[in-house]
Design a protein around this motif. Structure first.
Motif, PDB file in Angstrom:
ATOM      1  N   LYS A 414       0.820  -1.221   0.000  1.00 29.27           N
ATOM      2  CA  LYS A 414       0.000   0.000   0.000  1.00 29.27           C
ATOM      3  C   LYS A 414       0.852   1.267   0.000  1.00 29.27           C
ATOM      4  O   LYS A 414       0.454   2.289  -0.540  1.00 29.27           O
ATOM      5  CB  LYS A 414      -0.918   0.012   1.219  1.00 29.27           C
ATOM      6  N   ILE A 415       2.029   1.193   0.622  1.00 29.91           N
ATOM      7  CA  ILE A 415       2.831   2.418   0.751  1.00 29.91           C
ATOM      8  C   ILE A 415       4.061   2.413  -0.151  1.00 29.91           C
ATOM      9  O   ILE A 415       4.849   3.360  -0.147  1.00 29.91           O
ATOM     10  CB  ILE A 415       3.270   2.625   2.217  1.00 29.91           C
ATOM     11  N   SER A 416       4.267   1.387  -0.954  1.00 31.07           N
ATOM     12  CA  SER A 416       5.517   1.246  -1.715  1.00 31.07           C
ATOM     13  C   SER A 416       5.744   2.395  -2.707  1.00 31.07           C
ATOM     14  O   SER A 416       6.890   2.704  -3.045  1.00 31.07           O
ATOM     15  CB  SER A 416       5.536  -0.089  -2.453  1.00 31.07           C
ATOM     16  N   HIS A 417       4.673   3.067  -3.189  1.00 25.76           N
ATOM     17  CA  HIS A 417       4.842   4.153  -4.154  1.00 25.76           C
ATOM     18  C   HIS A 417       5.288   5.462  -3.491  1.00 25.76           C
ATOM     19  O   HIS A 417       5.840   6.355  -4.145  1.00 25.76           O
ATOM     20  CB  HIS A 417       3.528   4.396  -4.905  1.00 25.76           C
ATOM     21  N   LEU A 418       5.020   5.569  -2.193  1.00 20.89           N
ATOM     22  CA  LEU A 418       5.281   6.847  -1.528  1.00 20.89           C
ATOM     23  C   LEU A 418       6.764   7.212  -1.469  1.00 20.89           C
ATOM     24  O   LEU A 418       7.122   8.373  -1.747  1.00 20.89           O
ATOM     25  CB  LEU A 418       4.677   6.849  -0.126  1.00 20.89           C
ATOM     26  N   PRO A 419       7.665   6.288  -1.106  1.00 20.81           N
ATOM     27  CA  PRO A 419       9.087   6.663  -1.151  1.00 20.81           C
ATOM     28  C   PRO A 419       9.556   7.073  -2.544  1.00 20.81           C
ATOM     29  O   PRO A 419      10.372   7.983  -2.693  1.00 20.81           O
ATOM     30  CB  PRO A 419       9.802   5.384  -0.675  1.00 20.81           C
ATOM     31  N   LEU A 420       9.025   6.397  -3.578  1.00 19.38           N
ATOM     32  CA  LEU A 420       9.394   6.760  -4.946  1.00 19.38           C
ATOM     33  C   LEU A 420       8.866   8.152  -5.300  1.00 19.38           C
ATOM     34  O   LEU A 420       9.565   8.967  -5.927  1.00 19.38           O
ATOM     35  CB  LEU A 420       8.852   5.726  -5.931  1.00 19.38           C
ATOM     36  N   ASP A 421       7.615   8.425  -4.894  1.00 17.66           N
ATOM     37  CA  ASP A 421       7.046   9.755  -5.145  1.00 17.66           C
ATOM     38  C   ASP A 421       7.880  10.831  -4.455  1.00 17.66           C
ATOM     39  O   ASP A 421       8.151  11.895  -5.023  1.00 17.66           O
ATOM     40  CB  ASP A 421       5.608   9.816  -4.647  1.00 17.66           C
ATOM     41  N   PHE A 422       8.269  10.544  -3.211  1.00 20.62           N
ATOM     42  CA  PHE A 422       9.060  11.509  -2.448  1.00 20.62           C
ATOM     43  C   PHE A 422      10.401  11.767  -3.124  1.00 20.62           C
ATOM     44  O   PHE A 422      10.821  12.924  -3.296  1.00 20.62           O
ATOM     45  CB  PHE A 422       9.275  10.979  -1.023  1.00 20.62           C
ATOM     46  N   MET A 423      11.085  10.712  -3.505  1.00 17.61           N
ATOM     47  CA  MET A 423      12.379  10.885  -4.162  1.00 17.61           C
ATOM     48  C   MET A 423      12.242  11.633  -5.494  1.00 17.61           C
ATOM     49  O   MET A 423      13.089  12.459  -5.855  1.00 17.61           O
ATOM     50  CB  MET A 423      13.040   9.520  -4.396  1.00 17.61           C
ATOM     51  N   GLY A 424      11.175  11.354  -6.224  1.00 18.54           N
ATOM     52  CA  GLY A 424      10.945  12.083  -7.474  1.00 18.54           C
ATOM     53  C   GLY A 424      10.767  13.567  -7.226  1.00 18.54           C
ATOM     54  O   GLY A 424      11.355  14.419  -7.916  1.00 18.54           O
ATOM     55  N   GLU A 425       9.953  13.911  -6.221  1.00 18.10           N
ATOM     56  CA  GLU A 425       9.710  15.314  -5.892  1.00 18.10           C
ATOM     57  C   GLU A 425      11.000  15.993  -5.436  1.00 18.10           C
ATOM     58  O   GLU A 425      11.315  17.118  -5.854  1.00 18.10           O
ATOM     59  CB  GLU A 425       8.659  15.403  -4.787  1.00 18.10           C
ATOM     60  N   VAL A 426      11.743  15.326  -4.559  1.00 18.69           N
ATOM     61  CA  VAL A 426      12.965  15.900  -4.010  1.00 18.69           C
ATOM     62  C   VAL A 426      14.000  16.148  -5.101  1.00 18.69           C
ATOM     63  O   VAL A 426      14.602  17.230  -5.181  1.00 18.69           O
ATOM     64  CB  VAL A 426      13.545  14.987  -2.913  1.00 18.69           C
ATOM     65  N   TRP A 427      14.228  15.176  -5.974  1.00 13.47           N
ATOM     66  CA  TRP A 427      15.272  15.340  -6.988  1.00 13.47           C
ATOM     67  C   TRP A 427      14.862  16.324  -8.086  1.00 13.47           C
ATOM     68  O   TRP A 427      15.722  16.991  -8.683  1.00 13.47           O
ATOM     69  CB  TRP A 427      15.679  13.989  -7.559  1.00 13.47           C
ATOM     70  N   ASP A 428      13.567  16.452  -8.340  1.00 14.60           N
ATOM     71  CA  ASP A 428      13.110  17.511  -9.262  1.00 14.60           C
ATOM     72  C   ASP A 428      13.438  18.885  -8.672  1.00 14.60           C
ATOM     73  O   ASP A 428      13.867  19.805  -9.385  1.00 14.60           O
ATOM     74  CB  ASP A 428      11.608  17.397  -9.511  1.00 14.60           C
ATOM     75  N   TYR A 429      13.210  19.013  -7.367  1.00 12.47           N
ATOM     76  CA  TYR A 429      13.523  20.273  -6.686  1.00 12.47           C
ATOM     77  C   TYR A 429      15.031  20.529  -6.693  1.00 12.47           C
ATOM     78  O   TYR A 429      15.485  21.642  -6.993  1.00 12.47           O
ATOM     79  CB  TYR A 429      12.999  20.216  -5.244  1.00 12.47           C
ATOM     80  N   ILE A 430      15.812  19.502  -6.378  1.00 12.24           N
ATOM     81  CA  ILE A 430      17.275  19.655  -6.367  1.00 12.24           C
ATOM     82  C   ILE A 430      17.786  20.063  -7.745  1.00 12.24           C
ATOM     83  O   ILE A 430      18.676  20.914  -7.872  1.00 12.24           O
ATOM     84  CB  ILE A 430      17.940  18.341  -5.894  1.00 12.24           C
TER      85      ILE A 430
END
Length: 633
Positions: A414-430
């Protein structure tokens, strides 16, 4: 020393500044601007002041701004010349009108069109006042044959450009034959000089309409702050001497005109008033002009010093390139590792440690919320279904480990997509932050920016993929087995299992209640469970409490691992990878990036040339005003 001799150096300094075109640097000069409606007698007034013949005829005679520089000198031989289009044309009294026409045609074209390119007329002649005036085209509303349809708009734009600056004195030429309040030139001057403190009115053709003139100039219904001077126009082939004698006579003997105060009549009075007004405005404005020249000069010198050096060798280019990398790394360390935001005090998007902390907080909340089992009505349903599906032939009082793993894997899915979403958001910002820093420090070398941006984007993309792989691996590790050395698991499980006896009492009808309050789960409904055997209810309760206790450990472990991985990746990016990636991209492989730094960007070259020209102009202007300030102030 005469008054003219004292004012002449000031006027020469202003004229020299005007020749240098200092106005193009936004520094306005004190100027007497001559305006008037068409056929107001403007040319006649200027002729009388200069003692020369100006072009006459129907329609607009003045088609370009005519800068008239009058200079009294002792020689009986006049010296007349025109300056325009970077050349000088000498002429004489007999040919001056024709020379002005020819010069005007060269500037504005043959015909009746107008131009805003000025023509300078220099009159060095015995007896003329030391004055510099700018004569502008007469105002006409209706275009005649050969004139553009927007002739009024064109003339208005030129006039407004010259009379708007506070440093301009407006010499408004009015005909005595018209109502002053209806004059377009009055309307224009009032729009920029509401109090009239910068406006002097010259009333022409006084001999043509003497009735009521005394009352008109005394009442001042149109608010002329510097007052009026009434004059008589030269008629026909009159000499200038005869015209002045006749002017003096008419204002002394005419029954109506003689009532006008003698300080308000005659060309000599007008000349004297203009010389005094001009001296006053120059003296008032000169210190401010000096300040503006110094301010502009300092601004441009500083701006030029901040521009990238014009590189002439590969060694210089390499040094500049490594300087860009070094400055960029320093900035990234500040904003991404040390929480120092002095380079971007007002741009909160560049306060990276704060923004990354906020993103991690949001990720934590989403992670904790997404796998919460808020269903109090279906308490233990899922656990019972799992236990029933994995039952086997073994001792009945053992909790099957596979049941625990199945529940764990379902929650992780149920939560496996959330870390990927977070990393995507963070690296787009970086990626945006890194590019912003690199673009700022390479701003002087636009020819490099696309390559630097491409290298940075490639690096971020590689690091993003690594981050995705890492967090995916984290989740998969959690799915494989159940393990922790954290004592919190046993402590939380023990506290939750303390509710089991109360739960079984409710199940065995030993309590009137059908709900049970469990810490962390709230009030749970139990009536739907009474149909199940006690053994499976006990196992389901135990399984629920174990997974609840263990899930807290899993969530914290994922958050900690994600955060630590992110911090390590950012540290590697800033301290190692960014320099290697950009250097390899610029120097190795397709290379030639350093050599491209030797090819100065056209926009930078144009800006450098413009700054150098402006600095040269301002330095010359500074020398001009320094000399006059030393002499007069």
């Amino acid at each position: 020393m005469s008054y003219n001799e004292r004012i002449r150096p000031l006027l020469d300094a202003i004229d020299r500044l005007r020749q240098l075109k200092i106005a193009q640097e936004g520094i306005q000069l004190p100027t007497i601007v001559v305006v008037g409606d068409q056929s107001s007698g403007k040319s006649s007034v200027l002729e009388s002041l200069a003692g020369i013949n100006l072009p006459r005829g129907q329609g607009i005679c003045t088609r370009v701004p005519l800068i008239m520089r009058l200079h009294h000198h002792s020689s009986p031989c006049p010296n007349l010349r025109l300056e325009f289009n970077n050349k000088t044309v000498h002429t004489d009294d007999a040919h001056i009108a024709e020379a002005i026409k020819d010069a005007t045609n060269e500037i504005a074209g043959a015909g009746k069109g107008i131009s805003n390119t000025p023509l300078t007329l220099i009159v060095e002649k015995m007896g003329v006042p030391d004055l510099t005036m700018i004569d502008l085209p007469g105002i006409t509303r209706v275009p005649v044959h050969g004139q553009p349809q927007d002739i009024y708009e064109q003339i208005s734009a030129i006039i407004m450009e010259y009379i708007t600056p506070e440093e301009s004195i407006i010499l408004n030429v009015l005909s005595a034959t018209v109502d002053f309040s209806t004059c377009e030139s009055i309307r224009m001057s009032q729009s920029v000089d509401k109090t009239g403190q910068r406006t002097l009115a010259v009333v022409t053709k006084a001999d043509k309409a003497p009735e009521g003139l005394h009352e008109k100039v005394t009442a001042d219904d149109v608010n002329i702050g510097l007052g009026y001077v009434c004059v008589r126009n030269r008629i026909g082939e009159e000499s200038y001497e005869d015209a002045r004698r006749e002017e003096t006579n008419i204002f002394q003997t005419h029954p109506l005109l003689s009532k006008i105060d003698k300080s308000m009549v005659g060309i000599p009075v007008l000349a004297q008033r203009l010389v005094h007004i001009q001296a006053s405005i120059i003296s008032k404005c000169l210190p401010d002009i000096v300040r503006k020249i110094n301010d502009k000069l300092n601004e441009y010198v500083l701006e030029l010093s901040k521009m990238p050096k014009n590189l002439s060798s590969v060694a210089e280019a390499l040094t500049a390139f490594m300087g860009i990398i070094g400055l960029s790394k320093d900035s990234l360390r500040k904003i991404m590792l040390r929480a120092e935001f002095d380079e971007y005090p007002d741009d909160k998007n560049m306060h990276c440690t704060s923004r990354l902390t906020e993103m991690l907080g949001n990720f934590t909340q989403k992670l904790q919320k997404s796998a919460e089992d808020n269903s109090t009505e279906n308490f233990l349903f899922e656990e019972i279904r799992v236990l029933e599906e994995i039952k086997g032939i073994w001792l009945p009082n053992f909790l099957p480990r596979q049941g625990f793993l199945t529940m764990l894997q379902r929650k992780l899915n149920k939560i496996s997509h959330l870390p990927l979403d977070f990393m995507g958001e963070v690296w787009d910002y970086i990626e945006k932050v890194v590019n912003a820093v690199l673009m700022r420090h390479s701003d002087g070398y636009p020819q490099l920016q696309s390559s630097i941006r491409r290298a940075a984007n490639n690096l971020v993309e590689k690091m993003k993929r690594k981050a995705f792989d890492r967090v995916t691996e984290m989740v998969e590790m959690e799915k494989v087995t159940d393990y922790t050395c954290n004592q919190e698991y046993m402590e939380v499980w023990g506290k939750l299992m303390a509710y089991q006896n109360e739960f079984m009492k409710v199940m065995n009808h030993q309590s009137n209640r059908t709900t049970l309050e469990i810490e962390g789960l709230g009030d749970v409904e139990t009536s739907h469970l009474r149909c199940y055997p006690n053994s499976i209810k006990e196992q389901a309760f135990d399984l629920k409490m174990r997974i609840t206790a263990y899930w807290k450990i899993v969530i914290k472990r994922i958050i900690d691992a994600v955060a630590l991985n992110l911090l390590l990746s950012i540290d590697n990016l800033v301290n190692q990878e960014i320099e290697k990636e950009i250097v390899n991209h610029m120097v190795g492989g397709q290379g030639n990036g350093i050599e491209r730094m030797l090819e100065e960007c056209p926009s930078i070259a144009i800006k450098r040339e413009k700054l150098n020209k402006s600095i040269k102009l301002l330095k010359e202007s500074k020398d001009v005003v320094a000399e006059i300030m030393d002499r007069n102030f």
